[in-house]
Design a protein around this motif. Structure first.
Motif, PDB file in Angstrom:
ATOM      1  N   LYS A  39      55.402 -40.278 -86.725  1.00  0.00           N
ATOM      2  CA  LYS A  39      56.537 -41.203 -86.727  1.00  0.00           C
ATOM      3  C   LYS A  39      57.204 -41.308 -85.350  1.00  0.00           C
ATOM      4  N   HIS A  40      56.820 -40.451 -84.426  1.00  0.00           N
ATOM      5  CA  HIS A  40      57.379 -40.464 -83.074  1.00  0.00           C
ATOM      6  C   HIS A  40      56.443 -41.197 -82.126  1.00  0.00           C
ATOM      7  N   ASP A  41      56.941 -41.495 -80.924  1.00  0.00           N
ATOM      8  CA  ASP A  41      56.120 -42.127 -79.896  1.00  0.00           C
ATOM      9  C   ASP A  41      55.131 -41.097 -79.341  1.00  0.00           C
ATOM     10  N   ILE A  42      54.309 -41.517 -78.432  1.00  0.00           N
ATOM     11  CA  ILE A  42      53.215 -40.707 -77.902  1.00  0.00           C
ATOM     12  C   ILE A  42      53.681 -39.347 -77.385  1.00  0.00           C
ATOM     13  N   ARG A  43      52.921 -38.344 -77.797  1.00  0.00           N
ATOM     14  CA  ARG A  43      53.140 -36.974 -77.344  1.00  0.00           C
ATOM     15  C   ARG A  43      51.796 -36.315 -77.098  1.00  0.00           C
ATOM     16  N   ILE A  44      51.832 -35.337 -76.229  1.00  0.00           N
ATOM     17  CA  ILE A  44      50.712 -34.430 -76.041  1.00  0.00           C
ATOM     18  C   ILE A  44      51.273 -33.032 -76.221  1.00  0.00           C
ATOM     19  N   LYS A  45      50.387 -32.058 -76.243  1.00  0.00           N
ATOM     20  CA  LYS A  45      50.828 -30.669 -76.328  1.00  0.00           C
ATOM     21  C   LYS A  45      50.110 -29.885 -75.238  1.00  0.00           C
ATOM     22  N   VAL A  46      50.708 -28.776 -74.843  1.00  0.00           N
ATOM     23  CA  VAL A  46      50.078 -27.883 -73.876  1.00  0.00           C
ATOM     24  C   VAL A  46      50.175 -26.461 -74.407  1.00  0.00           C
ATOM     25  N   SER A  47      49.219 -25.638 -73.976  1.00  0.00           N
ATOM     26  CA  SER A  47      49.219 -24.231 -74.364  1.00  0.00           C
ATOM     27  C   SER A  47      48.635 -23.413 -73.225  1.00  0.00           C
ATOM     28  N   PRO A  48      48.945 -22.117 -73.203  1.00  0.00           N
ATOM     29  CA  PRO A  48      48.405 -21.279 -72.124  1.00  0.00           C
ATOM     30  C   PRO A  48      46.883 -21.176 -72.154  1.00  0.00           C
ATOM     31  N   GLY A  49      46.285 -21.230 -73.329  1.00  0.00           N
ATOM     32  CA  GLY A  49      44.835 -21.100 -73.460  1.00  0.00           C
ATOM     33  C   GLY A  49      44.315 -21.913 -74.625  1.00  0.00           C
ATOM     34  N   PRO A  50      42.995 -21.912 -74.821  1.00  0.00           N
ATOM     35  CA  PRO A  50      42.379 -22.758 -75.847  1.00  0.00           C
ATOM     36  C   PRO A  50      42.540 -22.245 -77.274  1.00  0.00           C
ATOM     37  N   LYS A  51      42.800 -20.974 -77.443  1.00  0.00           N
ATOM     38  CA  LYS A  51      42.942 -20.401 -78.789  1.00  0.00           C
ATOM     39  C   LYS A  51      44.416 -20.334 -79.151  1.00  0.00           C
ATOM     40  N   ALA A  52      45.009 -21.495 -79.279  1.00  0.00           N
ATOM     41  CA  ALA A  52      46.440 -21.581 -79.530  1.00  0.00           C
ATOM     42  C   ALA A  52      46.737 -21.622 -81.021  1.00  0.00           C
ATOM     43  N   ARG A  53      47.839 -21.037 -81.370  1.00  0.00           N
ATOM     44  CA  ARG A  53      48.384 -21.176 -82.710  1.00  0.00           C
ATOM     45  C   ARG A  53      49.484 -22.231 -82.631  1.00  0.00           C
ATOM     46  N   SER A  54      49.887 -22.740 -83.742  1.00  0.00           N
ATOM     47  CA  SER A  54      50.906 -23.782 -83.791  1.00  0.00           C
ATOM     48  C   SER A  54      52.137 -23.408 -82.970  1.00  0.00           C
ATOM     49  N   GLU A  55      52.571 -22.164 -83.089  1.00  0.00           N
ATOM     50  CA  GLU A  55      53.783 -21.726 -82.386  1.00  0.00           C
ATOM     51  C   GLU A  55      53.580 -21.587 -80.881  1.00  0.00           C
ATOM     52  N   ASP A  56      52.322 -21.604 -80.419  1.00  0.00           N
ATOM     53  CA  ASP A  56      52.031 -21.518 -78.986  1.00  0.00           C
ATOM     54  C   ASP A  56      52.101 -22.875 -78.282  1.00  0.00           C
ATOM     55  N   LEU A  57      52.066 -23.945 -79.053  1.00  0.00           N
ATOM     56  CA  LEU A  57      51.998 -25.286 -78.464  1.00  0.00           C
ATOM     57  C   LEU A  57      53.369 -25.775 -78.005  1.00  0.00           C
ATOM     58  N   ILE A  58      53.386 -26.348 -76.820  1.00  0.00           N
ATOM     59  CA  ILE A  58      54.596 -26.955 -76.261  1.00  0.00           C
ATOM     60  C   ILE A  58      54.428 -28.458 -76.398  1.00  0.00           C
ATOM     61  N   SER A  59      55.358 -29.099 -77.065  1.00  0.00           N
ATOM     62  CA  SER A  59      55.264 -30.535 -77.327  1.00  0.00           C
ATOM     63  C   SER A  59      55.928 -31.310 -76.192  1.00  0.00           C
ATOM     64  N   ILE A  60      55.208 -32.316 -75.688  1.00  0.00           N
ATOM     65  CA  ILE A  60      55.638 -33.103 -74.545  1.00  0.00           C
ATOM     66  C   ILE A  60      55.657 -34.588 -74.916  1.00  0.00           C
ATOM     67  N   ALA A  61      56.815 -35.219 -74.786  1.00  0.00           N
ATOM     68  CA  ALA A  61      56.907 -36.675 -74.970  1.00  0.00           C
ATOM     69  C   ALA A  61      56.530 -37.329 -73.644  1.00  0.00           C
ATOM     70  N   LEU A  62      55.855 -38.479 -73.725  1.00  0.00           N
ATOM     71  CA  LEU A  62      55.420 -39.154 -72.503  1.00  0.00           C
ATOM     72  C   LEU A  62      56.256 -40.369 -72.140  1.00  0.00           C
ATOM     73  N   ARG A  63      56.977 -40.935 -73.112  1.00  0.00           N
ATOM     74  CA  ARG A  63      57.796 -42.116 -72.820  1.00  0.00           C
ATOM     75  C   ARG A  63      59.208 -41.921 -73.347  1.00  0.00           C
ATOM     76  N   PRO A  64      60.217 -42.402 -72.687  1.00  0.00           N
ATOM     77  CA  PRO A  64      60.170 -43.203 -71.456  1.00  0.00           C
ATOM     78  C   PRO A  64      59.883 -42.365 -70.209  1.00  0.00           C
ATOM     79  N   ASP A  65      60.010 -41.034 -70.337  1.00  0.00           N
ATOM     80  CA  ASP A  65      59.660 -40.156 -69.222  1.00  0.00           C
ATOM     81  C   ASP A  65      58.992 -38.913 -69.799  1.00  0.00           C
TER      82      ASP A  65
END
Length: 115
Positions: A39-65
């Motif tokens: 329901k939100h606009d575009i987001r990506i997530k980042v994590s320290p490594g590839p074996k991430a758990r849900s709580e490890d993910l940092i959510s990043i909005a891309l718009r408007p900034d």
């Protein structure tokens, strides 16, 4: 009642593709996905490594900034992520909106930061 959707707050890993630091030039893993009913606009997530758990993910909005929506990212890492997003925003938006149908097409179109 089962809806086929995950409960609120649970990340749907099967819709997300993880991009290695080698692929992006960033010092962390980037996760991209199509909108998939969000329901939100575009987001990506980042994590320290590839074996991430849900709580490890940092959510990043891309718009408007480019900004952190949930979690914490150092100012240096956020600055690098902003540079990478600037190079790839059109591809990320097309993938999010369904204009790129296959994950491998999106990955092939993404550019890396210079080493």
């Amino acid at each position: 009642m089962a809806t086929g959707l995950l409960p609120t707050g649970v990340d749907d890993f099967y819709t997300m593709a993880n991009l290695s630091p080698k692929r992006t030039g960033l010092p962390f893993v980037v996760w991209i996905s199509p909108k998939a009913g969000a329901k939100h606009d575009i987001r990506i997530k980042v994590s320290p490594g590839p074996k991430a758990r849900s709580e490890d993910l940092i959510s990043i909005a891309l718009r408007p900034d480019v900004r952190v929506v949930n979690g914490e990212l150092s100012p240096q890492d956020l600055a690098l992520l902003r540079q990478w997003v600037a190079l790839n925003l059109d591809v990320l938006v097309k993938f999010w909106d369904g204009g790129i149908e296959y994950t491998e097409q999106a990955i092939a179109a993404l550019q890396s930061l210079e080493p």
